[in-house]
Design a protein around this motif. Structure first.
Motif, PDB file in Angstrom:
ATOM      1  N   TYR A 272      11.003  -0.725   9.402  1.00 12.14           N
ATOM      2  CA  TYR A 272      11.072  -1.537   8.189  1.00 12.14           C
ATOM      3  C   TYR A 272      12.541  -1.677   7.803  1.00 12.14           C
ATOM      4  CZ  TYR A 272       6.083  -1.491   7.008  1.00 12.14           C
ATOM      5  OH  TYR A 272       4.729  -1.685   7.001  1.00 12.14           O
TER       6      TYR A 272
ATOM      7  N   TYR B 225      15.362  -3.686   4.972  1.00 11.41           N
ATOM      8  CA  TYR B 225      15.419  -4.244   3.625  1.00 11.41           C
ATOM      9  C   TYR B 225      16.843  -4.697   3.300  1.00 11.41           C
ATOM     10  CZ  TYR B 225      11.539  -0.850   3.472  1.00 11.41           C
ATOM     11  OH  TYR B 225      10.420  -0.097   3.744  1.00 11.41           O
TER      12      TYR B 225
ATOM     13  N   TYR C 232      18.968  -5.301  -0.410  1.00  3.92           N
ATOM     14  CA  TYR C 232      19.044  -5.210  -1.871  1.00  3.92           C
ATOM     15  C   TYR C 232      20.420  -5.696  -2.284  1.00  3.92           C
ATOM     16  CZ  TYR C 232      15.002  -2.007  -1.669  1.00  3.92           C
ATOM     17  OH  TYR C 232      13.772  -1.446  -1.465  1.00  3.92           O
TER      18      TYR C 232
ATOM     19  N   PHE D 102      15.831  -5.739  -5.401  1.00 13.84           N
ATOM     20  CA  PHE D 102      15.245  -6.007  -4.085  1.00 13.84           C
ATOM     21  C   PHE D 102      15.386  -7.489  -3.744  1.00 13.84           C
ATOM     22  CE2 PHE D 102      12.301  -5.804  -0.634  1.00 13.84           C
ATOM     23  CZ  PHE D 102      11.446  -6.899  -0.754  1.00 13.84           C
TER      24      PHE D 102
ATOM     25  N   GLU E 273       7.950  -9.058   2.603  1.00 13.48           N
ATOM     26  CA  GLU E 273       7.989  -9.221   1.154  1.00 13.48           C
ATOM     27  C   GLU E 273       9.312  -9.860   0.790  1.00 13.48           C
ATOM     28  OE1 GLU E 273       6.769  -6.207  -2.264  1.00 13.48           O
ATOM     29  OE2 GLU E 273       7.191  -5.110  -0.398  1.00 13.48           O
TER      30      GLU E 273
ATOM     31  N   SER F 129      13.471   2.117   6.842  1.00 13.42           N
ATOM     32  CA  SER F 129      12.522   3.224   6.695  1.00 13.42           C
ATOM     33  C   SER F 129      11.590   3.258   7.899  1.00 13.42           C
ATOM     34  CB  SER F 129      11.715   3.095   5.400  1.00 13.42           C
ATOM     35  OG  SER F 129      10.881   1.960   5.426  1.00 13.42           O
TER      36      SER F 129
ATOM     37  N   GLY G 206       7.834   6.772   2.769  1.00 13.19           N
ATOM     38  CA  GLY G 206       8.421   5.567   2.200  1.00 13.19           C
ATOM     39  C   GLY G 206       9.886   5.700   1.864  1.00 13.19           C
TER      40      GLY G 206
ATOM     41  N   TYR H  91       4.925   6.108  -5.264  1.00 10.14           N
ATOM     42  CA  TYR H  91       5.953   6.943  -4.658  1.00 10.14           C
ATOM     43  C   TYR H  91       7.152   6.845  -5.610  1.00 10.14           C
ATOM     44  CZ  TYR H  91       3.485   6.793  -0.117  1.00 10.14           C
ATOM     45  OH  TYR H  91       2.566   6.901   0.900  1.00 10.14           O
TER      46      TYR H  91
ATOM     47  N   PHE I 269      11.242   8.093  -6.571  1.00  8.46           N
ATOM     48  CA  PHE I 269      12.488   8.542  -5.954  1.00  8.46           C
ATOM     49  C   PHE I 269      13.594   8.626  -7.005  1.00  8.46           C
ATOM     50  CE2 PHE I 269      10.915   7.646  -1.667  1.00  8.46           C
ATOM     51  CZ  PHE I 269       9.979   6.660  -1.905  1.00  8.46           C
TER      52      PHE I 269
ATOM     53  N   TYR J  94      17.773   8.384  -6.700  1.00  7.04           N
ATOM     54  CA  TYR J  94      18.936   8.164  -5.855  1.00  7.04           C
ATOM     55  C   TYR J  94      20.192   8.395  -6.688  1.00  7.04           C
ATOM     56  CZ  TYR J  94      16.279   5.886  -2.083  1.00  7.04           C
ATOM     57  OH  TYR J  94      15.413   5.609  -1.037  1.00  7.04           O
TER      58      TYR J  94
ATOM     59  N   LEU K 229      23.820   4.334  -1.848  1.00  6.85           N
ATOM     60  CA  LEU K 229      22.797   5.130  -2.527  1.00  6.85           C
ATOM     61  C   LEU K 229      22.346   6.276  -1.632  1.00  6.85           C
ATOM     62  CD1 LEU K 229      20.828   2.040  -3.725  1.00  6.85           C
ATOM     63  CD2 LEU K 229      21.959   3.650  -5.245  1.00  6.85           C
TER      64      LEU K 229
ATOM     65  N   LYS L 163      12.227  12.998  -3.695  1.00  7.01           N
ATOM     66  CA  LYS L 163      11.135  12.032  -3.670  1.00  7.01           C
ATOM     67  C   LYS L 163       9.820  12.719  -4.023  1.00  7.01           C
ATOM     68  CE  LYS L 163      10.789  12.938   1.264  1.00  7.01           C
ATOM     69  NZ  LYS L 163      11.348  12.571   2.570  1.00  7.01           N
TER      70      LYS L 163
ATOM     71  N   THR M 212       5.723  12.137  -3.409  1.00  7.28           N
ATOM     72  CA  THR M 212       4.793  11.331  -2.618  1.00  7.28           C
ATOM     73  C   THR M 212       3.387  11.909  -2.656  1.00  7.28           C
ATOM     74  OG1 THR M 212       5.395  12.581  -0.650  1.00  7.28           O
ATOM     75  CG2 THR M 212       6.582  10.532  -1.056  1.00  7.28           C
TER      76      THR M 212
ATOM     77  N   PHE N 248      19.818   6.681 -10.210  1.00 11.40           N
ATOM     78  CA  PHE N 248      18.793   5.647 -10.293  1.00 11.40           C
ATOM     79  C   PHE N 248      17.429   6.226  -9.955  1.00 11.40           C
ATOM     80  CE2 PHE N 248      21.301   1.838 -10.806  1.00 11.40           C
ATOM     81  CZ  PHE N 248      22.525   2.142 -10.242  1.00 11.40           C
TER      82      PHE N 248
ATOM     83  N   ARG O  38       3.884   1.903  -2.014  1.00 10.94           N
ATOM     84  CA  ARG O  38       3.438   2.434  -0.724  1.00 10.94           C
ATOM     85  C   ARG O  38       4.631   2.454   0.232  1.00 10.94           C
ATOM     86  NH1 ARG O  38       1.948  -2.678  -1.464  1.00 10.94           N
ATOM     87  NH2 ARG O  38       2.708  -4.225   0.024  1.00 10.94           N
ATOM     88  N   SER O  39       4.445   3.163   1.312  1.00  8.11           N
ATOM     89  CA  SER O  39       5.470   3.208   2.341  1.00  8.11           C
ATOM     90  C   SER O  39       5.684   1.810   2.908  1.00  8.11           C
ATOM     91  CB  SER O  39       5.009   4.157   3.449  1.00  8.11           C
ATOM     92  OG  SER O  39       5.952   4.200   4.491  1.00  8.11           O
ATOM     93  N   GLY O  40       6.924   1.418   3.086  1.00  9.00           N
ATOM     94  CA  GLY O  40       7.259   0.114   3.640  1.00  9.00           C
ATOM     95  C   GLY O  40       7.363  -0.984   2.613  1.00  9.00           C
ATOM     96  N   SER O  41       7.135  -0.662   1.358  1.00  7.26           N
ATOM     97  CA  SER O  41       7.199  -1.683   0.313  1.00  7.26           C
ATOM     98  C   SER O  41       8.511  -1.593  -0.452  1.00  7.26           C
ATOM     99  CB  SER O  41       6.023  -1.507  -0.639  1.00  7.26           C
ATOM    100  OG  SER O  41       5.995  -2.564  -1.593  1.00  7.26           O
ATOM    101  N   ARG O  42       8.782  -2.617  -1.254  1.00  7.06           N
ATOM    102  CA  ARG O  42      10.021  -2.675  -2.005  1.00  7.06           C
ATOM    103  C   ARG O  42      10.154  -1.496  -2.958  1.00  7.06           C
ATOM    104  NH1 ARG O  42       9.705  -7.714  -5.987  1.00  7.06           N
ATOM    105  NH2 ARG O  42       8.654  -8.720  -4.231  1.00  7.06           N
ATOM    106  N   LEU O  43      11.412  -1.109  -3.197  1.00  3.89           N
ATOM    107  CA  LEU O  43      11.735  -0.173  -4.261  1.00  3.89           C
ATOM    108  C   LEU O  43      12.078  -0.987  -5.503  1.00  3.89           C
ATOM    109  CD1 LEU O  43      14.056   2.405  -2.459  1.00  3.89           C
ATOM    110  CD2 LEU O  43      11.722   2.795  -3.239  1.00  3.89           C
TER     111      LEU O  43
ATOM    112  N   PHE P  24      13.962  -0.466  -8.970  1.00  4.79           N
ATOM    113  CA  PHE P  24      14.901   0.492  -9.554  1.00  4.79           C
ATOM    114  C   PHE P  24      14.946   0.368 -11.069  1.00  4.79           C
ATOM    115  CE2 PHE P  24      17.229   2.438  -6.055  1.00  4.79           C
ATOM    116  CZ  PHE P  24      16.895   1.623  -4.996  1.00  4.79           C
ATOM    117  N   GLY P  25      15.290   1.480 -11.708  1.00 10.82           N
ATOM    118  CA  GLY P  25      15.632   1.454 -13.107  1.00 10.82           C
ATOM    119  C   GLY P  25      17.066   0.986 -13.291  1.00 10.82           C
TER     120      GLY P  25
END
Lengths: 114, 113
Positions: free
Chosen positions: A31, A33, A35, A45, A56, A95, A101, B32, B34, B36, B44, B49, B51, B90, B96-101, B103-104
């Motif tokens: 994967y 990404y 940002y 993102f 995505e 990742s 994740g 999930y 995290f 950083y 970063l 983490k 999970t 942050f 889920r794993s593989g998805s966008r993060l 952030f605050g």
């Protein structure tokens, strides 16, 4: 320890020019990404990429942006016609396919559009 | 949709004092989570983490965080601040794993001698 690398560290370009930012993800990651972080703001993102296609994307990632994995190691972000507001730090991350994740980030490319 | 709120854009502590950085999240699925850290002019680095295993998570550099589902919080703590902890922190959430993060806004930590 394996790490994500990015080149160049700093890119200066004129408005309207095309730029390509390059990343080498960690070798066994699948994967990828991108940002961005505009100065003084939070990390946002842009896009994720898996199995040679976008998985995505955010509303920021419009037709001016594209991503590519041209070979087995590089992952690129292209901005076709840069605008002043594209000035930001761009981070690449990668990742594993499964697991926690956890995304590993590169050091970033600072893009300055004049 | 996921979101993260970090209360306090700037936190200042004395060296040796407790560090507490607050993070609240919103997620429609078990998240999930995290933390950083970003040092000046650097990328970063993952501190820790969560999970869905232990709710108290220990990370690098003496930091830890506790997942509290009832409060939708994931606050970061360190018992004794060191000058080298000065950085921006942050909190991030992913469904889920593989998805966008997501952030605050980040919290800038200053450590005073």
């Amino acid at each position: 320890e394996p790490e994500v690398t990015q080149t160049p560290s700093h890119q200066v370009t004129q408005m309207g020019q095309e730029v390509i930012l390059r990343c080498v993800p960690i070798s066994n990651h699948l994967y990828f990404y991108w940002y961005r972080q505009i100065l003084g703001q939070k990390v946002e993102f842009l896009v994720s990429f898996y199995n040679n296609e976008i998985s995505e994307k955010s509303e920021i990632f419009d037709d001016q942006f594209s991503v590519e994995r041209p070979d087995g190691s590089n992952f690129t972000l292209k901005i076709r016609s840069t605008k002043l507001e594209d000035s930001a730090m761009y981070f690449c991350a990668s990742s594993e396919t499964s697991g926690t994740g956890e995304q590993f980030f590169g050091p970033g490319t600072r893009l300055t559009v004049l | 949709a996921q979101s993260v709120t970090q209360l306090g854009s700037h936190v200042s502590v004395s060296e040796g004092a407790l560090v507490l950085l607050r993070c609240n999240y919103s997620s429609s699925v078990p998240p999930y989570l995290f933390w950083y850290v970003q040092y000046p002019n650097q990328g970063l680095q993952l501190l820790l983490k969560y999970t869905s295993a232990a709710t108290l998570v220990k990370g690098i550099n003496g930091f830890e965080a506790e997942f509290k589902k009832s409060e939708t919080s994931f606050h970061l703590t360190k018992p004794s601040a060191h000058m080298s902890d000065a950085a921006e922190y942050f909190c991030a959430v992913s469904p889920r794993s593989g998805s966008r993060l997501t952030f605050g806004e980040g919290t800038q930590l200053t450590v005073n001698p």
